[in-house]
Scaffold this active site. Structure first.
Site, short mmCIF file in Angstrom:
data_model
loop_
_atom_site.label_atom_id
_atom_site.label_comp_id
_atom_site.label_asym_id
_atom_site.label_seq_id
_atom_site.Cartn_x
_atom_site.Cartn_y
_atom_site.Cartn_z
N GLY A 60 64.55 32.24 43.74
CA GLY A 60 65.92 32.71 43.52
C GLY A 60 66.19 33.95 44.34
N ASP A 116 59.67 37.02 38.52
CA ASP A 116 60.73 36.04 38.76
C ASP A 116 62.05 36.53 38.16
OD1 ASP A 116 61.98 33.75 39.64
OD2 ASP A 116 60.76 32.36 38.46
N GLY A 117 63.13 35.97 38.64
CA GLY A 117 64.46 36.28 38.11
C GLY A 117 64.75 35.43 36.88
N ASP A 119 68.45 33.69 34.57
CA ASP A 119 69.90 33.52 34.51
C ASP A 119 70.50 34.17 33.27
OD1 ASP A 119 70.09 31.79 36.86
OD2 ASP A 119 68.85 30.46 35.65
N LYS A 129 66.37 29.97 32.55
CA LYS A 129 66.04 29.94 33.97
C LYS A 129 66.36 28.56 34.50
CE LYS A 129 62.33 31.64 35.64
NZ LYS A 129 63.15 32.01 36.81
N GLY A 130 66.43 28.47 35.82
CA GLY A 130 66.54 27.15 36.43
C GLY A 130 67.89 26.82 37.02
N GLY A 132 68.63 27.76 39.72
CA GLY A 132 68.20 27.46 41.09
C GLY A 132 67.44 26.14 41.17
N GLU A 138 58.32 26.82 37.70
CA GLU A 138 58.34 28.19 37.17
C GLU A 138 57.67 28.23 35.80
OE1 GLU A 138 62.38 29.78 39.41
OE2 GLU A 138 62.56 28.93 37.43
#
Ligand SMILES: O=C(CO)[C@H](O)[C@H](O)COP(=O)(O)O
Length: 275
Positions: A60, A116-117, A119, A129-130, A132, A138
């Site tokens: 991301g 990691d980033g 959302d 997450k996800g 992206g 991940e």
């Protein structure tokens, strides 16, 4: 709050951080974009990296800054003997281009640290997450790291999972995807769930690195018990994984209006991760 930026009195205007000097200061106004905030969080996270570590490399726009920084510190000789385990083909390519030595979970089933980033981040440090599309790899990588540091700008903080009104992604197999999407929607009918197949820019179904599709779930109301929601999603045949990362983040670094805040989950010291 942990303040880490020498920028006085910042605030947000249309998703852009504006920092104005106070009356006794001659510092001119500073404007930080959302991407600059992501970079600040990413650089702070890389301070957790030590030579010799095996690292989960996230995916991301926020994680990209962290991977760039790790590559830079390796090139400068400030970090040595790093091994990266990428969470997507895209991050794999980026890390290769930076000369970061790479491996995988077959060779390194336990990792020291992943960055990691996300959302969404809720007050208990549960994540979505996800968006992206890389949630499966991940979750595999970040589920086996001793420390999982999440990096976000403050727009990602939510009161509860789903509150942003944006998608909670679920990776499913392509076979009879409409059937699986409908069963997912029905699970959360009481929360006003809408389930949409994710499309790529060409209008065709978005295909993950694993050859699967993504169904994005949108909720009008709080879905309540996240563990129960997770279990019921994973019980559906056709579902591969979902984007709720529950009890996984050990640290969340938030770059925002008042500086950088480092939020830690304290169960860590009680050894509940058992890696
Ligand atoms: O989960 C992810 C990719 O699957 C990303 O970490 C998440 O979507 C956040 O992205 P960004 O840092 O670009 O805001």
């Amino acid at each position: 709050m942990f303040k880490d930026m020498a920028i006085p009195y910042p605030h947000f205007e249309n998703n852009i951080m504006v920092a104005t000097s106070n009356s006794s200061s001659s510092i001119p106004p500073v404007i930080l974009t959302q991407d600059e905030l992501k970079k600040i969080a990413a650089y702070k996270a890389v301070e957790f990296v030590e030579s010799g570590m095996v690292l989960g490399l996230g995916t991301g726009s926020t994680a990209k800054h962290a991977v760039d920084r790790i590559g830079e510190l390796l090139r400068l000789g400030k970090l040595k003997n790093i091994v990266g385990v990428p969470t997507s083909k895209k991050t794999h390519e980026q890390a290769l281009s930076l000369g970061i030595p790479l491996s995988d979970l077959d060779s390194h089933p336990v990792l020291d640290l992943a960055i990691d980033g996300a959302d969404e981040v809720d007050p208990n440090l549960n994540l979505v997450k996800g968006r992206g599309g890389s949630l499966l790899r991940e979750k595999m990588v970040e589920g086996v790291c001793k420390k999982f540091v999440v990096i976000v700008d403050e727009s990602k903080l939510v009161s509860h999972i789903g509150a942003s009104g944006l998608a909670m992604p679920v990776e499913i197999i392509p076979f009879c995807w409409k059937f699986t999407a409908e069963r997912l929607r029905m699970l959360f009918e009481d929360s006003g769930c809408v389930a949409k197949l994710r499309l790529g820019s060409n209008g065709e179904p978005f295909v993950t690195d694993n050859g699967n599709y993504i169904v994005d779930l949108y909720f009008k109301k709080d879905i309540g018990d996240l563990k129960a929601a997770s279990d019921s999603i994973l019980r559906l045949a056709g579902v591969v994984e979902h984007g709720m990362f529950l009890d996984m983040a050990t640290t969340v670094i938030v770059a925002g209006e008042l500086g950088v805040e480092v939020k830690n989950r304290y169960y860590w010291s009680r050894g509940q991760r058992n890696l």
